[in-house]
Design a protein around this motif. Structure first.
Motif, PDB file in Angstrom:
ATOM      1  N   ILE A  53       0.838  -1.209   0.000  1.00 31.53           N
ATOM      2  CA  ILE A  53       0.000   0.000   0.000  1.00 31.53           C
ATOM      3  C   ILE A  53       0.869   1.254   0.000  1.00 31.53           C
ATOM      4  O   ILE A  53       0.650   2.190  -0.778  1.00 31.53           O
ATOM      5  CB  ILE A  53      -0.935  -0.002   1.222  1.00 31.53           C
ATOM      6  CG1 ILE A  53      -1.945  -1.156   1.111  1.00 31.53           C
ATOM      7  CG2 ILE A  53      -1.672   1.331   1.348  1.00 31.53           C
ATOM      8  CD1 ILE A  53      -2.715  -1.427   2.386  1.00 31.53           C
ATOM      9  N   CYS A  73      -3.903  -0.137  -4.184  1.00 29.48           N
ATOM     10  CA  CYS A  73      -4.202   0.243  -2.791  1.00 29.48           C
ATOM     11  C   CYS A  73      -5.510  -0.395  -2.322  1.00 29.48           C
ATOM     12  O   CYS A  73      -5.577  -0.985  -1.239  1.00 29.48           O
ATOM     13  CB  CYS A  73      -4.289   1.763  -2.675  1.00 29.48           C
ATOM     14  SG  CYS A  73      -2.702   2.599  -2.649  1.00 29.48           S
ATOM     15  N   SER A 125      -5.136  -4.206  -2.012  1.00 30.90           N
ATOM     16  CA  SER A 125      -4.308  -4.594  -0.866  1.00 30.90           C
ATOM     17  C   SER A 125      -5.027  -4.358   0.455  1.00 30.90           C
ATOM     18  O   SER A 125      -4.931  -5.175   1.379  1.00 30.90           O
ATOM     19  CB  SER A 125      -2.977  -3.834  -0.895  1.00 30.90           C
ATOM     20  OG  SER A 125      -2.243  -4.137  -2.064  1.00 30.90           O
ATOM     21  N   ILE A 126      -5.747  -3.242   0.559  1.00 31.14           N
ATOM     22  CA  ILE A 126      -6.501  -2.960   1.781  1.00 31.14           C
ATOM     23  C   ILE A 126      -7.586  -4.014   1.979  1.00 31.14           C
ATOM     24  O   ILE A 126      -7.797  -4.511   3.093  1.00 31.14           O
ATOM     25  CB  ILE A 126      -7.114  -1.546   1.736  1.00 31.14           C
ATOM     26  CG1 ILE A 126      -6.003  -0.486   1.827  1.00 31.14           C
ATOM     27  CG2 ILE A 126      -8.122  -1.351   2.864  1.00 31.14           C
ATOM     28  CD1 ILE A 126      -6.478   0.926   1.585  1.00 31.14           C
TER      29      ILE A 126
END
Length: 310
Positions: free
Chosen positions: A177, A295, A298-299
């Motif tokens: 991230i 991002c 991945s979050i």
């Protein structure tokens, strides 16, 4: 021409969804805790990251290959004839290699992330191959390192390696991230300052690549299973050779993901050849879109881990 460019960009960004089972639609395997081996659960361990479910066919093939590898482990030290033993070792490496391919073709193993990275960044033709090689062997190497560290430590080796694996994989997504944000901000600043690519920022790009490789430092669950079995049977060296062959197989699906993105990006810029300003805008759009996706992805994957450690 503009319509063709738009079509290629959209197709390039959407292709990543088919590189592995879609984590947004696939069932999620949740880990409520780690079994301590005596019927109790270690509740102070963080949740593992999400993992998409593999197809039943893939699960069956992996199971059959694991069983075959297990049989070879049990029999590999039996023959006194060197030729027969060598044949068993060749079979072990072959089936481990196949297992690595099938295992890495399923959810995880950084395929979507590699695809996003090579959509976002300009790279020489050989870099996706090098990246897949390094990620696969870092993945397997971490499993070997954990087993070697914990084999002499009192307690169940499987529980200890699993707990560390959860932390290593969770923090690797946090690093991804941060890396995606770094690449996106760097690209926006470069665009705003009207700098050309590959000038005065190679050090930063190289640093970003190193950070990306560091994010791959977490152990492969499949490799850990193989190593624990070989350790239990007292043939850990054979298990390490099996993991090496497995890592060689894992790099193939990762490389395919990387080259799909690399060829797609190169195709976009061939279409835009001799249009300097348009190329710069297209590069910015591809990078920002890929980093935002990276991002969010991945979050989403790391969310169970994040809410238990933050």
């Amino acid at each position: 021409m503009a319509k063709n460019c738009f079509f290629v960009v959209v197709l390039l960004l959407c292709t990543g969804a088919v590189l592995c089972a879609n984590p947004f639609l696939s069932p999620v395997e949740k880990s409520p805790g780690i079994d301590s081996g005596d019927g109790e659960t270690v509740n102070n361990s963080p949740m593992s990251v999400r993992s998409g479910a593999s197809s039943p066919g893939t699960v069956k093939v992996q199971k059959n290959l694991r069983e075959r590898i297990g049989e070879l482990f049990y029999n590999i030290e039996s023959p006194e004839n060197k030729e027969e033993r060598s044949a068993l070792y060749v079979s072990l490496l072959f089936f481990s290699f196949l297992y690595g391919i099938i295992h890495a073709a399923g959810p995880g193993h950084r395929k979507t992330i590699v695809f996003s990275m090579y959509t976002a960044k300009k790279a020489p033709w050989w870099e996706p191959a090098l990246t897949s090689f390094l990620l696969a062997f870092l993945h397997g190497g971490c499993a070997v390192a954990l087993i070697l560290i914990f084999r002499g430590v009192e307690g169940a080796i499987g529980i200890k390696t699993e707990r560390f694996s959860v932390y290593m994989e969770g923090f690797s997504y946090i690093l991804i991230i941060l890396l995606a944000l770094f690449i996106m901000i760097n690209e926006i600043v470069e665009f705003c300052n009207q700098k050309k690519h590959n000038t005065k920022i190679e050090g930063k790009k190289y640093s970003g690549y190193v950070l990306f490789l560091i994010s791959g430092l977490y152990p492969c669950p499949g490799a850990i299973l193989v190593l624990i079995l070989s350790h239990t049977l007292g043939i850990l060296v054979s298990g390490i050779f099996s993991v090496i062959a497995m890592s060689a197989g894992m790099m193939i699906p990762i490389a395919i993901a990387g080259y799909l993105a690399w060829f797609g990006r190169e195709g976009v810029f061939r279409i835009l050849k001799d249009r300097g300003n348009v190329i710069r805008v297209a590069s910015l759009v591809l990078t920002v879109a890929s980093c935002i996706f990276l991002c969010i992805f991945s979050i989403y994957i790391a969310w169970p881990f994040l809410i238990t450690v933050l």
